[in-house]
Design an enzyme around this catalytic site. Structure first.
Site, PDB file in Angstrom:
ATOM      1  CG  ASP A  32      -2.264   1.292   0.875  1.00 52.34           C
ATOM      2  OD1 ASP A  32      -1.771   2.317   0.875  1.00 52.34           O
ATOM      3  OD2 ASP A  32      -2.965   0.620   1.217  1.00 52.34           O
ATOM      4  CG  ASN A  88     -13.289  -1.523   4.242  1.00 53.95           C
ATOM      5  OD1 ASN A  88     -12.858  -2.023   5.188  1.00 53.95           O
ATOM      6  ND2 ASN A  88     -12.356  -0.467   3.932  1.00 53.95           N
ATOM      7  CD  GLN A  95     -15.289   0.123  -2.260  1.00 52.68           C
ATOM      8  OE1 GLN A  95     -16.619   0.137  -1.728  1.00 52.68           O
ATOM      9  NE2 GLN A  95     -14.928  -0.373  -3.471  1.00 52.68           N
ATOM     10  CG  HIS A 101      -9.426  -2.633  -2.752  1.00 49.42           C
ATOM     11  ND1 HIS A 101     -10.197  -2.093  -3.013  1.00 49.42           N
ATOM     12  CD2 HIS A 101      -8.431  -2.298  -0.893  1.00 49.42           C
ATOM     13  CE1 HIS A 101     -10.528  -1.033  -2.495  1.00 49.42           C
ATOM     14  NE2 HIS A 101      -9.150  -1.459  -0.868  1.00 49.42           N
ATOM     15  CG  HIS A 103      -6.461  -2.543   3.153  1.00 51.12           C
ATOM     16  ND1 HIS A 103      -5.999  -1.438   2.479  1.00 51.12           N
ATOM     17  CD2 HIS A 103      -7.856  -2.446   2.665  1.00 51.12           C
ATOM     18  CE1 HIS A 103      -7.166  -1.161   1.678  1.00 51.12           C
ATOM     19  NE2 HIS A 103      -8.358  -1.342   2.115  1.00 51.12           N
TER      20      HIS A 103
END
Length: 138
Positions: A32, A88, A95, A101, A103
């Site tokens: 990230d 999310n 989100q 996606h 995490h």
């Protein structure tokens, strides 16, 4: 389908440079760019799905095994004390990029980073009623 206006489609498909950890036919895993903790990784499908409600079942079935693989590598390399796996859906859930996606976030004792919520105290009758309604939908 790839969405030309989606930053995560571009990251997952190599349009922009990333710190790539892993790639296969369906996913790219990157670090990230704004990590919660050192090693914070993102699992990005190469195809565009806005959220959990849109992702293809065949692709979604591959997400948790990949998250486990990423989490294991992070734990071994960083010797972290725990891992959060977070996904999310919608602005109310946090989100901010509307490309499905996941995490994978290394956690450390006393790292001063929290994912949590206050615990509610619903009554037994309303819980049973809700469970019955939801079970009928499943």
């Amino acid at each position: 389908m790839i969405n030309d206006d989606c930053i995560f489609c571009k990251l997952a498909n190599g349009v922009f440079p990333t710190n790539k950890l892993y790639e296969d036919d369906d996913f790219t895993v990157i670090l990230d760019a704004s990590p919660a903790n050192k090693g914070h990784a993102l699992i990005l499908p190469k195809q565009h799905y806005a959220n959990l409600f849109e992702i293809d079942d065949e692709v979604s079935a591959k997400v948790l095994p990949l998250a486990k693989k990423v989490a294991t590598a992070l734990k071994e390399e960083l010797n972290c004390d725990g891992i959060n796996v977070v996904q999310n859906n919608g602005p109310a859930a946090g989100q901010t990029v509307f490309h499905f996606h996941v995490h994978v976030i290394p956690r450390y004792d006393n790292d001063d980073f929290a994912i949590g919520w206050p615990q509610g105290e619903p009554d037994a009758e309303s819980q049973a009623e809700l469970a019955a309604k939801l079970a009928a939908r499943l």
